[in-house]
Design a protein around this motif. Structure first.
Motif, short mmCIF file in Angstrom:
data_model
loop_
_atom_site.label_atom_id
_atom_site.label_comp_id
_atom_site.label_asym_id
_atom_site.label_seq_id
_atom_site.Cartn_x
_atom_site.Cartn_y
_atom_site.Cartn_z
N GLY A 1 -2.63 6.94 2.15
CA GLY A 1 -3.23 5.84 1.40
C GLY A 1 -2.21 5.09 0.56
O GLY A 1 -2.24 3.85 0.49
N LEU A 2 -1.30 5.82 -0.07
CA LEU A 2 -0.25 5.18 -0.86
C LEU A 2 0.66 4.33 0.02
O LEU A 2 1.05 3.21 -0.36
N SER A 3 1.00 4.82 1.21
CA SER A 3 1.84 4.06 2.14
C SER A 3 1.15 2.77 2.57
O SER A 3 1.78 1.70 2.61
N LEU A 4 -0.14 2.86 2.89
CA LEU A 4 -0.88 1.66 3.31
C LEU A 4 -0.95 0.64 2.17
O LEU A 4 -0.86 -0.56 2.41
N PHE A 5 -1.09 1.12 0.94
CA PHE A 5 -1.12 0.21 -0.21
C PHE A 5 0.22 -0.51 -0.37
O PHE A 5 0.25 -1.74 -0.57
N ILE A 6 1.32 0.22 -0.27
CA ILE A 6 2.64 -0.39 -0.41
C ILE A 6 2.88 -1.40 0.71
O ILE A 6 3.42 -2.49 0.49
N ILE A 7 2.48 -1.06 1.93
CA ILE A 7 2.66 -1.97 3.07
C ILE A 7 1.84 -3.24 2.87
O ILE A 7 2.30 -4.35 3.16
N THR A 8 0.61 -3.08 2.39
CA THR A 8 -0.24 -4.24 2.13
C THR A 8 0.39 -5.17 1.09
O THR A 8 0.42 -6.39 1.24
N VAL A 9 0.91 -4.58 0.02
CA VAL A 9 1.58 -5.36 -1.02
C VAL A 9 2.80 -6.07 -0.44
O VAL A 9 3.09 -7.23 -0.76
N ILE B 1 13.77 -5.06 -1.32
CA ILE B 1 14.24 -3.76 -0.85
C ILE B 1 13.57 -2.60 -1.59
O ILE B 1 13.46 -1.50 -1.04
N MET B 2 13.06 -2.84 -2.79
CA MET B 2 12.46 -1.76 -3.56
C MET B 2 11.23 -1.19 -2.87
O MET B 2 10.98 0.02 -2.89
N GLN B 3 10.44 -2.06 -2.26
CA GLN B 3 9.25 -1.59 -1.56
C GLN B 3 9.62 -0.72 -0.36
O GLN B 3 8.94 0.27 -0.06
N GLY B 4 10.72 -1.07 0.30
CA GLY B 4 11.20 -0.23 1.39
C GLY B 4 11.68 1.13 0.90
O GLY B 4 11.44 2.16 1.53
N ILE B 5 12.34 1.12 -0.26
CA ILE B 5 12.82 2.37 -0.85
C ILE B 5 11.63 3.28 -1.20
O ILE B 5 11.67 4.49 -0.99
N VAL B 6 10.55 2.67 -1.71
CA VAL B 6 9.35 3.45 -2.05
C VAL B 6 8.76 4.10 -0.80
O VAL B 6 8.37 5.27 -0.81
N LEU B 7 8.70 3.35 0.29
CA LEU B 7 8.16 3.90 1.54
C LEU B 7 9.03 5.05 2.07
O LEU B 7 8.51 6.06 2.54
#
Length: 219
Positions: free
Chosen positions: A182-190, A199-205
């Motif tokens: 669920g957290l991954s899907l949320f980050i991808i949606t954002v 690049i920060m969102q990629g680092i989070v994933l």
């Protein structure tokens, strides 16, 4: 599809019944075919990079790239053949990988992650090279197609084999994996819905993946 079997009541233990499994297989296959039709025919322009669109609009360029039926049939046959080879290689590797995993003393569930990584490695490397070359649209196309193929083709194939052979298959993931999914899907949606990312969102994933990998080894 990976969370639902934990809440169905026809069969306990994160498993579908044979009828439910076949239905999920059809839904998975339908999603894959739908995405393929959208990517290749109906909304093909959505998946073409701006650079390629510009080159096609230049004078002297052919704006209608068409393939013959022969090329289409050959491509489909090669796709099925390649998928069969990948499945066979994964089956051959799984015993050796399982032996290594057991000898090290880590959970057997790590075997699935390793095999999935091997299967997705070619598309992953191709997507990485495309992104590194600033071909973001090509990278996304490879990543989306690879992920959907893993779900839309693997689940129907495994489901049919499970029903025919009578081998029970647990598709339901545990609560820790559900939270990380669920957290991954949320980050991808954002990342994708706003049209702008960094690049920060990629680092989070990547961090979420390492957390999943770690809790698999150390549950």
């Amino acid at each position: 599809m990976l969370i639902l079997p934990n809440y169905t009541v026809s069969h306990l233990g994160g498993e579908y019944t044979s009828f439910q499994l076949l239905f999920i297989a059809l839904i998975s296959l339908g999603l894959y075919l739908g995405f393929t039709m959208i990517q290749t025919f109906r909304h093909r322009s959505f998946f073409i990079s701006p650079q390629n669109k510009l080159s096609k609009n230049l004078p002297g360029q052919n704006n209608h790239e068409m393939i013959s039926k022969k090329q289409l049939y050959i491509s489909c046959i090669l796709l099925i053949l390649s998928l069969g080879i990948v499945v066979l290689l994964a089956k051959l590797l799984s015993k050796d990988v399982e032996h290594i995993v057991v000898s090290v003393g880590v959970p057997r569930s790590l075997v699935g992650i390793i095999i999935a990584g091997i299967v997705l490695l070619p598309e992953g490397l191709a997507a990485f090279r495309a992104a590194k070359s600033d071909q973001i649209q090509t990278s996304l196309n490879l990543a989306f197609a690879s992920a959907l193929a893993s779900i839309g083709l693997s689940i129907p194939a495994v489901a049919i084999i499970s029903v025919i052979t009578g081998i029970r298959m647990t598709l339901g993931i545990d609560i820790k994996s559900t939270i990380l999914l669920g957290l991954s899907l949320f980050i991808i949606t954002v990342s994708l819905a706003t049209g702008r990312t960094n690049i920060m969102q990629g680092i989070v994933l990547i961090a979420i993946f390492f957390i999943y990998f770690f809790i698999t080894i150390v549950p």
